[in-house]
Design a protein around this motif. Structure first.
Motif, mmCIF file in Angstrom:
data_model
loop_
_atom_site.group_PDB
_atom_site.id
_atom_site.type_symbol
_atom_site.label_atom_id
_atom_site.label_comp_id
_atom_site.label_asym_id
_atom_site.label_seq_id
_atom_site.Cartn_x
_atom_site.Cartn_y
_atom_site.Cartn_z
ATOM 1 N N UNK A 5 36.810 49.338 50.676
ATOM 2 C CA UNK A 5 36.774 48.394 51.802
ATOM 3 C C UNK A 5 37.041 47.140 51.530
ATOM 4 N N UNK A 6 38.120 46.287 52.246
ATOM 5 C CA UNK A 6 38.359 44.947 51.870
ATOM 6 C C UNK A 6 38.864 44.128 53.121
ATOM 7 N N UNK A 7 38.824 43.129 52.984
ATOM 8 C CA UNK A 7 39.403 42.131 54.238
ATOM 9 C C UNK A 7 38.318 41.357 54.876
ATOM 10 N N UNK A 8 37.219 41.456 54.534
ATOM 11 C CA UNK A 8 36.203 40.725 55.103
ATOM 12 C C UNK A 8 35.933 39.605 54.665
ATOM 13 N N UNK A 9 35.783 38.558 55.422
ATOM 14 C CA UNK A 9 35.479 37.171 54.767
ATOM 15 C C UNK A 9 34.201 36.910 53.916
ATOM 16 N N UNK A 10 34.435 35.918 53.301
ATOM 17 C CA UNK A 10 33.267 35.514 52.353
ATOM 18 C C UNK A 10 32.475 34.271 53.070
ATOM 19 N N UNK A 11 31.712 34.534 53.954
ATOM 20 C CA UNK A 11 30.870 33.575 54.498
ATOM 21 C C UNK A 11 29.493 33.871 54.600
ATOM 22 N N UNK A 50 40.309 46.135 43.375
ATOM 23 C CA UNK A 50 41.486 46.234 42.185
ATOM 24 C C UNK A 50 41.629 47.951 42.187
ATOM 25 N N UNK A 51 40.922 48.663 42.607
ATOM 26 C CA UNK A 51 40.978 50.150 42.704
ATOM 27 C C UNK A 51 41.283 50.755 44.090
ATOM 28 N N UNK A 52 41.620 52.166 44.159
ATOM 29 C CA UNK A 52 41.976 52.675 45.331
ATOM 30 C C UNK A 52 41.276 54.043 45.343
ATOM 31 N N UNK A 53 41.223 54.700 46.459
ATOM 32 C CA UNK A 53 40.408 55.930 46.772
ATOM 33 C C UNK A 53 41.268 56.865 45.917
ATOM 34 N N UNK A 54 40.504 57.754 45.066
ATOM 35 C CA UNK A 54 41.207 58.643 44.266
ATOM 36 C C UNK A 54 41.201 58.450 42.813
ATOM 37 N N UNK A 55 40.852 56.954 42.580
ATOM 38 C CA UNK A 55 41.428 56.441 41.199
ATOM 39 C C UNK A 55 40.165 56.943 40.114
ATOM 40 N N UNK A 56 40.399 57.265 39.063
ATOM 41 C CA UNK A 56 39.388 57.641 37.993
ATOM 42 C C UNK A 56 39.198 56.245 37.225
ATOM 43 N N UNK A 57 37.670 55.938 36.904
ATOM 44 C CA UNK A 57 37.519 54.734 36.225
ATOM 45 C C UNK A 57 36.651 55.046 35.382
ATOM 46 N N UNK A 58 36.516 54.296 34.357
ATOM 47 C CA UNK A 58 35.548 54.526 33.156
ATOM 48 C C UNK A 58 34.541 53.314 33.308
ATOM 49 N N UNK A 59 33.416 53.509 32.550
ATOM 50 C CA UNK A 59 32.420 52.532 32.630
ATOM 51 C C UNK A 59 33.053 51.297 32.087
ATOM 52 N N UNK A 60 32.787 49.977 32.828
ATOM 53 C CA UNK A 60 33.195 48.808 32.411
ATOM 54 C C UNK A 60 34.706 48.519 33.101
ATOM 55 N N UNK A 61 35.248 49.429 33.820
ATOM 56 C CA UNK A 61 36.612 48.945 34.453
ATOM 57 C C UNK A 61 36.305 47.890 35.648
ATOM 58 N N UNK A 62 37.110 47.053 35.895
ATOM 59 C CA UNK A 62 37.001 46.155 36.861
ATOM 60 C C UNK A 62 37.298 46.785 38.287
#
Length: 322
Positions: free
Chosen positions: A93-99, A139-151
């Motif tokens: 989820x993205x788009x919520x303000x930083x407040x 910086x990732x999307x649903x279904x992406x495979x990530x390794x430990x340390x990936x941003x």
């Protein structure tokens, strides 16, 4: 039921095998910056709060570990949140303000307390969730495979939070919250779990409280400016001289001692004692300039965070007034 047994039963059952999920750190703390764990999973089954060491770095019902930044300025510079273990992104989820969250914002959250976040599914049904990320940083999307340390994104201030941090929750295959510092749920207040019984590959050291920042100003700074990292000011010969200290993990009875030394001796010496626990707090002390202004020369501010007569944190702030 004894208290030790009640604590053990609060989270996942003792059958959860330590080491079933190997976790690395969930953020990359820049060199020379202060990153710390502000709050741990709440292990108290009642209305109170206890962390895995049976101390108070938690709040009632807290279900994760909060890796925090010292100031909003550090957040603005960008601090990466990374995958603590390899897996597949289950959702984002993205788009919520930083407040900074306030009570009046309750209805606008609409159940989105996590703010901007990422959930990752791991082997054997384990899951990690990363909350309060910075808007626009995912910086990732649903279904992406990530390794430990990936941003995954960056530390932010979205959702139900009052300080910049990444909240990481760990859940087992049954969806039960697991404390990565005590995954077998065998907490004993007399003996915290050994490091090799934790889920962390390199367990973060337990810090029961510390100073986050200290500096000089020409007046008592606004707390928002202190938390933002924008409270420091250049001293002026004819302006008030104020020293402030900012800390986390305050307990009832803790003291924050502030002392300013100058060319002519002690300028200010003050000790404030906390009358209640405070997750984060600041204190300031100072005095107006004398007739004719401050003497030119070297000044030194010393801030000490004291607990039960011992100094658990100190900051030394030198400045020269010309």
């Amino acid at each position: 039921m004894t208290r030790a047994l009640a604590l053990a039963c609060l989270l996942a059952p003792a059958a959860t095998a330590a080491g079933a999920l190997d976790l690395g750190p969930p953020l990359v703390c820049p060199e020379g910056r202060t990153c710390f764990i502000q709050q741990y999973v709440d292990r108290d089954p009642g209305p109170g709060a206890q962390d895995y060491t049976c101390q108070g770095l938690s709040y009632d019902g807290h279900k994760g570990t909060d890796f925090a930044l010292a100031t909003h300025a550090q957040m603005a510079e960008g601090v990466d949140v990374i995958a603590a273990a390899p897996g597949v992104v289950r959702g984002t989820r993205d788009g919520m303000a930083d407040i900074v969250f306030e009570a009046r914002m309750e209805t606008t959250l609409d159940g989105r307390d996590c703010g901007n976040g990422v959930a990752i599914r791991h082997e054997n049904g384990w899951e990690t969730q990363y909350c309060h990320l910075r808007r626009g940083s995912i910086s990732v999307r649903t279904g992406d495979k990530v390794a430990r340390g990936d941003v995954l994104g960056q530390v932010g201030l979205s959702g139900r939070t009052q300080f910049p941090h990444v909240h990481i929750s760990v859940r087992d295959a049954e969806g039960q919250v697991v404390d990565p510092f005590d995954p077998d749920g065998e907490l004993s207040c007399g003996a915290p779990p050994a490091s090799d019984a934790m889920l962390w590959t390199d367990p973060p050291a337990y810090v029961p409280g510390a100073l986050l920042d200290a500096g000089f100003a020409t007046g008592v700074p606004d707390y928002a400016a202190v938390k933002a990292g924008a409270a420091r000011e250049a001293l002026l010969p004819d302006a008030p001289m104020v020293l402030f200290g900012y800390a986390f993990g305050g307990r009832t009875g803790d003291e924050l001692a502030l002392r300013i030394e100058g060319p002519d001796g002690i300028v200010v010496e003050d000790v404030s004692r906390l009358d209640k626990p405070q997750a984060q707090f600041f204190r300031a002390a100072g005095r107006r300039s004398p007739p004719g202004g401050w003497a030119p020369g070297d000044y030194r501010g010393v801030v000490e965070f004291r607990r039960a007569g011992e100094v658990i944190g100190t900051r030394d702030v030198p400045v020269t007034l010309r």
